[in-house]
Design a protein around this motif. Structure first.
Motif, mmCIF file in Angstrom:
data_model
loop_
_atom_site.group_PDB
_atom_site.id
_atom_site.type_symbol
_atom_site.label_atom_id
_atom_site.label_comp_id
_atom_site.label_asym_id
_atom_site.label_seq_id
_atom_site.Cartn_x
_atom_site.Cartn_y
_atom_site.Cartn_z
ATOM 1 N N GLY A 156 0.822 -1.203 0.000
ATOM 2 C CA GLY A 156 0.000 0.000 0.000
ATOM 3 C C GLY A 156 0.854 1.250 0.000
ATOM 4 N N HIS A 157 0.390 2.283 0.713
ATOM 5 C CA HIS A 157 1.088 3.575 0.732
ATOM 6 C C HIS A 157 2.351 3.485 1.580
ATOM 7 N N ALA A 158 3.450 3.197 0.935
ATOM 8 C CA ALA A 158 4.714 2.957 1.634
ATOM 9 C C ALA A 158 5.711 4.087 1.409
ATOM 10 N N GLY A 159 6.677 4.169 2.324
ATOM 11 C CA GLY A 159 7.758 5.128 2.176
ATOM 12 C C GLY A 159 8.920 4.526 1.414
ATOM 13 N N VAL A 160 10.042 5.246 1.412
ATOM 14 C CA VAL A 160 11.227 4.795 0.674
ATOM 15 C C VAL A 160 12.444 4.621 1.580
ATOM 16 N N LYS A 161 12.287 4.894 2.869
ATOM 17 C CA LYS A 161 13.423 4.809 3.786
ATOM 18 C C LYS A 161 13.699 3.361 4.194
ATOM 19 N N SER A 162 14.965 3.043 4.346
ATOM 20 C CA SER A 162 15.358 1.761 4.921
ATOM 21 C C SER A 162 14.810 1.669 6.341
ATOM 22 N N PRO A 163 14.342 0.495 6.755
ATOM 23 C CA PRO A 163 13.870 0.366 8.144
ATOM 24 C C PRO A 163 14.973 0.657 9.153
ATOM 25 N N PHE A 164 16.234 0.349 8.809
ATOM 26 C CA PHE A 164 17.346 0.633 9.710
ATOM 27 C C PHE A 164 17.473 2.140 9.942
ATOM 28 N N ALA A 165 17.392 2.900 8.868
ATOM 29 C CA ALA A 165 17.505 4.354 8.991
ATOM 30 C C ALA A 165 16.316 4.936 9.738
ATOM 31 N N LEU A 166 15.122 4.485 9.372
ATOM 32 C CA LEU A 166 13.910 5.078 9.934
ATOM 33 C C LEU A 166 13.790 4.823 11.434
ATOM 34 N N VAL A 167 14.021 3.584 11.848
ATOM 35 C CA VAL A 167 13.894 3.260 13.273
ATOM 36 C C VAL A 167 14.977 3.948 14.092
ATOM 37 N N GLN A 168 16.205 3.972 13.599
ATOM 38 C CA GLN A 168 17.265 4.583 14.411
ATOM 39 C C GLN A 168 17.061 6.090 14.550
ATOM 40 N N GLU A 169 16.506 6.743 13.522
ATOM 41 C CA GLU A 169 16.231 8.174 13.626
ATOM 42 C C GLU A 169 15.133 8.441 14.654
ATOM 43 N N ILE A 170 14.097 7.628 14.621
ATOM 44 C CA ILE A 170 12.992 7.804 15.570
ATOM 45 C C ILE A 170 13.440 7.495 16.995
ATOM 46 N N ARG A 171 14.240 6.462 17.164
ATOM 47 C CA ARG A 171 14.663 6.070 18.508
ATOM 48 C C ARG A 171 15.676 7.035 19.124
ATOM 49 N N ARG A 172 16.193 7.959 18.353
ATOM 50 C CA ARG A 172 17.081 8.973 18.936
ATOM 51 C C ARG A 172 16.330 9.863 19.913
ATOM 52 N N TRP A 173 15.015 10.008 19.714
ATOM 53 C CA TRP A 173 14.264 10.960 20.540
ATOM 54 C C TRP A 173 12.959 10.403 21.101
ATOM 55 N N PHE A 174 12.484 9.266 20.605
ATOM 56 C CA PHE A 174 11.183 8.744 21.025
ATOM 57 C C PHE A 174 11.334 7.366 21.656
ATOM 58 N N ASP A 175 10.808 7.209 22.896
ATOM 59 C CA ASP A 175 10.932 5.925 23.581
ATOM 60 C C ASP A 175 9.587 5.233 23.780
ATOM 61 N N GLY A 176 8.552 5.697 23.083
ATOM 62 C CA GLY A 176 7.230 5.083 23.182
ATOM 63 C C GLY A 176 7.063 3.918 22.219
ATOM 64 N N PRO A 177 5.834 3.404 22.090
ATOM 65 C CA PRO A 177 5.571 2.238 21.245
ATOM 66 C C PRO A 177 5.889 2.494 19.768
ATOM 67 N N VAL A 178 6.619 1.558 19.170
ATOM 68 C CA VAL A 178 6.949 1.622 17.749
ATOM 69 C C VAL A 178 6.650 0.263 17.126
ATOM 70 N N ALA A 179 5.864 0.273 16.048
ATOM 71 C CA ALA A 179 5.556 -0.941 15.294
ATOM 72 C C ALA A 179 6.102 -0.761 13.884
ATOM 73 N N LEU A 180 7.070 -1.555 13.505
ATOM 74 C CA LEU A 180 7.744 -1.385 12.216
ATOM 75 C C LEU A 180 7.004 -2.097 11.100
ATOM 76 N N SER A 181 6.832 -1.378 9.985
ATOM 77 C CA SER A 181 6.168 -1.925 8.802
ATOM 78 C C SER A 181 7.132 -1.925 7.626
ATOM 79 N N GLY A 182 7.083 -2.995 6.823
ATOM 80 C CA GLY A 182 7.894 -3.016 5.618
ATOM 81 C C GLY A 182 8.440 -4.385 5.274
ATOM 82 N N ALA A 183 7.696 -5.170 4.500
ATOM 83 C CA ALA A 183 8.153 -6.460 3.975
ATOM 84 C C ALA A 183 8.419 -7.492 5.075
ATOM 85 N N ILE A 184 7.729 -7.402 6.202
ATOM 86 C CA ILE A 184 7.889 -8.380 7.289
ATOM 87 C C ILE A 184 6.879 -9.507 7.080
#
Length: 317
Positions: A156-184
Motif C-alpha cells: 500500500g502507501h509505503a515510504g522509501v526509507k530503509s527500516p534501519f535508517a527510519l527506526v534509528q532516527e525515531i529512537r534517537r528521541w522517542f521511547d514510546g511504542p513503535v511498530a515497524l512496517s515493511g516487507a515483514i
C-alpha cells in the motif's frame, strides 16, 4: 499509558495491519484470537452504518472468547482512521469507535490533535503511521501515543526509507511504542524488527492470502506465486506512492514498467480510490515467504515457530 498494559495479551509482538477493502470482522477476530492485534480500516464498512454492526460483532465475539478461554484471552483490536480531508466519514466513524471504546486507533494520512484527544477520552491509544522522521515528530507533537514507521517495501502507501535508517532516527528521541512496517512476513523478521529497536512488527500482505481475508482468490494466489520482483512502486492510482502487484496492473491494461505519475489531489476514499484497491492490488515486497493460502491462525502459528527458532538460533552464538 504503559505499552505492557495495552498489549498485555499478545502472544507474538505483531499487529496485523489494516488492509483497505480486505480486512473484515472475520479476519480481525481470527487475528486477535491467535494472539496478535487484529485491525481493519473503518472505511471498509460500507455503508457507514455497517461499522456499528461490525464493531458490535468484534467486541461481542472477543468478549465471549475471553470468557471461554480465560487462560488465553484475545489480543486487543485496532481500527484504522484515514484522517485525510477526503474522508467525509471521519466524524461518524469516530463516534462509533467511541461507542465501543476501541482500544487502539491507527491514524493515517495526516495527524490531528482532535482525533488523538477523542481516543484518549475513551481510554484508547493512537498509533500513527509515518514515512519519515519529520512526520514522526509531528505525530507525537499532536498527541499520538506511538508510531508505525512505514519503511521501504511495505504494501500500500509505503515510504522509501530503509527500516534501519527510519527506526534509528525515531529512537534517537522517542521511547514510546513503535511498530515497524515493511516487507515483514516471517518470524525471523519480527525478531529483527525488535533487534533494531521496534517493539512490534506490523504485518499486512501475508494476511491477504488467508481464508478469512476479503480478497479475490486470484489476488491471494498472486501473493502466493509472487516475489519482490512483482511489486511496483507508483503514485498513479491514488496520487500517493504505494506498492502494488504487477499482475493486477497488467490485467488493467497498463504496462507496470512505464506508468505515468499522478498527484495527491486524486485521493478519494469515497469513490475512485475504492475501485483502485479492488482492481489494482496493493502488496508489499515480503511475499516470497507466503507459499500457501491458509487460515490466519495457521499463519500466526508459523510466525510463532519461526520467531522462537530465530531466538534459539541467536542464543547459540
Amino acid at each position: 499509558m504503559a505499552l505492557s498494559s495495552v498489549f498485555r495479551n499478545l502472544r507474538l509482538p505483531v499487529i496485523g495491519s489494516p488492509l483497505f477493502i480486505i480486512s473484515n470482522p472475520k479476519l480481525v477476530i481470527a487475528q486477535c484470537q491467535a494472539g496478535i492485534v487484529g485491525s481493519m480500516p473503518a472505511l471498509n464498512a460500507r455503508p457507514a452504518s455497517q461499522l456499528d454492526e461490525w464493531l458490535a460483532e468484534i467486541t461481542e465475539t472477543l468478549a465471549a472468547w475471553d470468557k471461554a478461554h480465560p487462560e488465553q484471552p484475545a489480543a486487543p483490536f485496532a481500527i484504522n482512521q484515514i484522517v485525510h480531508k477526503s474522508n467525509d466519514r471521519l466524524e461518524h466513524d469516530m463516534q462509533m469507535c467511541a461507542k465501543y471504546k476501541v482500544p487502539i486507533v491507527i491514524s493515517s494520512l495526516g495527524a490531528r490533535e482532535d482525533v488523538n484527544h477523542a481516543v484518549h477520552d475513551w481510554g484508547g491509544i493512537v498509533l500513527h503511521d509515518v514515512i519519515n522522521d519529520r512526520f514522526a515528530h509531528k505525530a507525537i507533537e499532536k498527541g499520538a501515543d506511538g508510531l508505525i514507521p512505514v519503511a521501504a517495501g511495505a504494501g500500500g502507501h509505503a515510504g522509501v526509507k530503509s527500516p534501519f535508517a527510519l527506526v534509528q532516527e525515531i529512537r534517537r528521541w522517542f521511547d514510546g511504542p513503535v511498530a515497524l512496517s515493511g516487507a515483514i512476513a516471517t518470524g525471523g523478521a519480527v525478531l529483527a524488527a525488535q533487534a533494531m529497536g521496534a517493539d512490534l512488527a506490523y504485518i499486512g500482505s501475508a494476511f491477504i492470502a488467508t481464508h478469512e481475508a476479503r480478497a479475490q482468490e486470484a489476488y491471494k494466489q498472486a501473493i502466493v506465486d509472487g516475489t519482490s520482483d512483482d511489486i511496483v512502486y507508483t503514485s498513479l492510482f491514488t496520487g500517493v506512492h504505494g506498492n502494488y502487484l504487477a499482475p493486477s496492473i497488467r490485467a488493467a491494461g497498463l504496462d507496470p514498467d512505464h506508468l505515468p505519475e499522478s498527484d495527491p489531489s486524486k485521493m478519494d476514499f469515497g469513490g475512485a480510490t475504492t475501485k483502485v484497491w479492488k482492481d489494482i492490488w496493493g502488496c508489499g515486497q515480503g511475499i516470497a515467504a507466503v507459499t500457501e493460502i491458509t487460515s490466519a491462525a495457521a499463519l500466526v502459528q508459523r510466525l510463532q515457530r519461526e520467531y522462537q527458532a530465530a531466538r534459539e538460533r541467536l542464543a547459540l552464538h
